[in-house]
Design an enzyme around this catalytic site. Structure first.
Site, PDB file in Angstrom:
ATOM      1  N   LYS A 111      46.581   6.060   4.464  1.00 37.11           N
ATOM      2  CA  LYS A 111      46.741   4.664   4.876  1.00 37.11           C
ATOM      3  C   LYS A 111      47.890   4.008   4.114  1.00 37.11           C
ATOM      4  O   LYS A 111      48.662   3.245   4.687  1.00 37.11           O
ATOM      5  CB  LYS A 111      45.439   3.888   4.702  1.00 37.11           C
ATOM      6  N   LYS A 190      48.330  15.451  20.347  1.00 37.40           N
ATOM      7  CA  LYS A 190      46.936  14.996  20.220  1.00 37.40           C
ATOM      8  C   LYS A 190      46.771  13.616  20.858  1.00 37.40           C
ATOM      9  O   LYS A 190      47.585  12.728  20.623  1.00 37.40           O
ATOM     10  CB  LYS A 190      46.580  14.904  18.726  1.00 37.40           C
ATOM     11  N   LYS A 193      45.165   6.782  19.823  1.00 34.01           N
ATOM     12  CA  LYS A 193      45.593   5.430  20.177  1.00 34.01           C
ATOM     13  C   LYS A 193      46.928   5.089  19.507  1.00 34.01           C
ATOM     14  O   LYS A 193      47.685   4.288  20.025  1.00 34.01           O
ATOM     15  CB  LYS A 193      44.514   4.391  19.883  1.00 34.01           C
TER      16      LYS A 193
HETATM   17  P1  ADP Z   1      42.670   7.848  17.167  1.00 32.68           P
HETATM   18  O1  ADP Z   1      43.417   9.102  16.803  1.00 32.68           O
HETATM   19  O2  ADP Z   1      42.795   7.516  18.606  1.00 32.68           O
HETATM   20  O3  ADP Z   1      43.013   6.686  16.262  1.00 32.68           O
HETATM   21  P2  ADP Z   1      40.284   7.903  15.610  1.00 32.68           P
HETATM   22  O4  ADP Z   1      41.029   8.413  14.448  1.00 32.68           O
HETATM   23  O5  ADP Z   1      39.805   6.472  15.630  1.00 32.68           O
HETATM   24  O6  ADP Z   1      41.150   8.166  16.944  1.00 32.68           O
HETATM   25  O7  ADP Z   1      39.075   8.886  15.877  1.00 32.68           O
HETATM   26  C1  ADP Z   1      37.739   8.502  16.097  1.00 32.68           C
HETATM   27  C2  ADP Z   1      36.945   9.760  16.363  1.00 32.68           C
HETATM   28  O8  ADP Z   1      37.386  10.384  17.586  1.00 32.68           O
HETATM   29  C3  ADP Z   1      37.086  10.826  15.277  1.00 32.68           C
HETATM   30  O9  ADP Z   1      35.810  11.390  15.041  1.00 32.68           O
HETATM   31  C4  ADP Z   1      38.012  11.876  15.848  1.00 32.68           C
HETATM   32  O10 ADP Z   1      37.693  13.153  15.387  1.00 32.68           O
HETATM   33  C5  ADP Z   1      37.759  11.742  17.365  1.00 32.68           C
HETATM   34  N1  ADP Z   1      39.014  11.992  18.107  1.00 32.68           N
HETATM   35  C6  ADP Z   1      40.113  11.224  18.090  1.00 32.68           C
HETATM   36  N2  ADP Z   1      41.093  11.718  18.877  1.00 32.68           N
HETATM   37  C7  ADP Z   1      40.602  12.874  19.403  1.00 32.68           C
HETATM   38  C8  ADP Z   1      41.125  13.877  20.299  1.00 32.68           C
HETATM   39  N3  ADP Z   1      42.354  13.764  20.810  1.00 32.68           N
HETATM   40  N4  ADP Z   1      40.330  14.917  20.614  1.00 32.68           N
HETATM   41  C9  ADP Z   1      39.071  15.039  20.102  1.00 32.68           C
HETATM   42  N5  ADP Z   1      38.523  14.116  19.259  1.00 32.68           N
HETATM   43  C10 ADP Z   1      39.260  13.051  18.901  1.00 32.68           C
END
Ligand code: ADP
Ligand code: TRP
Length: 311
Positions: A111, A190, A193
């Protein structure tokens, strides 16, 4: 029976990667266990300082989980900030762990690297999460791989407390669903968001169609790799194989099929979500938080006794 505890940060619109990677595995597990799901609003406060946004995110995140199939008759769904024992126990853990120990946190370092302000809440984040988990004698914590170290911190906090004040806390284990592959986004990276390459979980059919149509298909060969990589989460291998064989080179037809398959999963959940009002969510969270608080208060009485502040 093993006790399950998990938490989610209310941090904006979910995508289908979140659904397969986080919501679905946690909800599936909670169906067969005694468990709790906590909306980690005080964790969100480490990065979100807009009260209107935070409030909306708490409501939205709870709706998302309810619409995705969480059963409130089985699972206690509650709001972290409604159970002050969490922050109280955090303080006790803060007095046991050292600054260098907290400095090892990958999430904290990441972060900072992203340019977020190093507020003390962000630094202490793992001890709040340890308190969340340990207050309820949790056995198993279903989380994404990115949260593994946080559960290790919880184990360390439990061990430190038990060594110092006597056996009080169970050491929990993380459960990371390793079979869930990371879903790629519309650009093949990947889905995240932060990359703006997502297919929204609760978007309209038009939103889904727009996102699917934007999937990059400049790969060579007859099958659009990026479309396939997403599609495999929506159909079994055999029927997918037949579909892609019958439509060699027809990228538009395959994208249309993917839109229909995503819509078939999402449309019933979207209907459920639309029928849940903000008042419903507030009621669920208030009722869940009252139950959580009862358990947390009992545990904290024991903790205070061990620490020596209960006279
Ligand atoms: P982002 O990458 O969109 O910010 P987060 O970090 O908030 O997503 O992830 C929230 C949850 O969703 C975590 O447990 C993460 O492992 C899962 N997750 C996020 N992106 C993916 C993805 N592309 N495929 C599978 N699981 C995901
Ligand atoms: N830190 C977790 C995340 O960002 C959310 C969380 C807070 C949590 N407290 C928890 C997860 C306790 C599991 C257990 O995803």
């Amino acid at each position: 029976m093993e006790r399950i505890f998990t938490g989610l940060q209310p941090s904006g619109t979910l995508h289908i990667g979140n659904y397969f990677g986080a919501l679905k595995p946690a909800i599936d597990m909670l169906k067969s266990h005694d468990g709790m799901l906590m909306v980690a609003d005080y964790h969100a406060l480490t990065t979100l300082k807009d009260s209107g946004n935070l409030r909306q995110n708490i409501i939205d995140a709870t709706k998302d989980y309810l619409a995705a199939g969480l059963d409130t008759r089985k699972t206690i769904v509650f709001q972290q900030s409604q159970v002050p024992e969490h922050t109280e126990l955090t303080w006790i853990f803060e007095c046991l762990v050292t600054v260098p120990f907290l400095e090892l946190s990958h999430a904290y370092k990441d972060k900072l690297a992203k340019g977020l302000e190093a507020n003390a809440g962000l630094f202490n984040y793992p001890m709040l999460m340890a308190a969340d988990i340990l207050l309820y004698d949790t056995d198993i914590v279903p989380v994404g791989a990115d949260q593994r170290q946080h559960v290790e911190y919880a184990r360390e906090a439990a061990a430190k407390f038990n060594n110092t004040f006597g056996e009080t806390f169970k050491e929990p284990k993380e459960r990371i669903n390793e079979d869930v592959a990371t879903l790629p986004g519309t650009d093949g990276k990947k889905m995240s968001k932060s990359y703006k390459n997502t297919i929204p979980l609760f978007g309209t059919k038009d939103d889904i169609a727009k996102a699917v149509m934007s999937i990059v298909t400049d790969s060579s060969g007859e099958s659009p790799e990026n479309v396939y990589a997403i599609h495999q989460h929506f159909r079994d291998r055999q029927s997918l194989g037949e579909l892609y064989k019958a439509n060699k080179g027809k990228y538009k037809a395959l994208k249309d099929a993917l839109i229909e398959d995503i819509e078939a999963l999402i449309s019933p959940m979207r209907q459920v979500r639309d029928a849940i009002s903000d008042a419903d969510v507030i009621r669920v969270l208030n009722e869940g938080s009252a139950k959580a608080r009862e358990r947390a208060a009992a545990k904290m009485a024991d903790v205070r006794r061990h620490v020596g502040v209960l006279l």
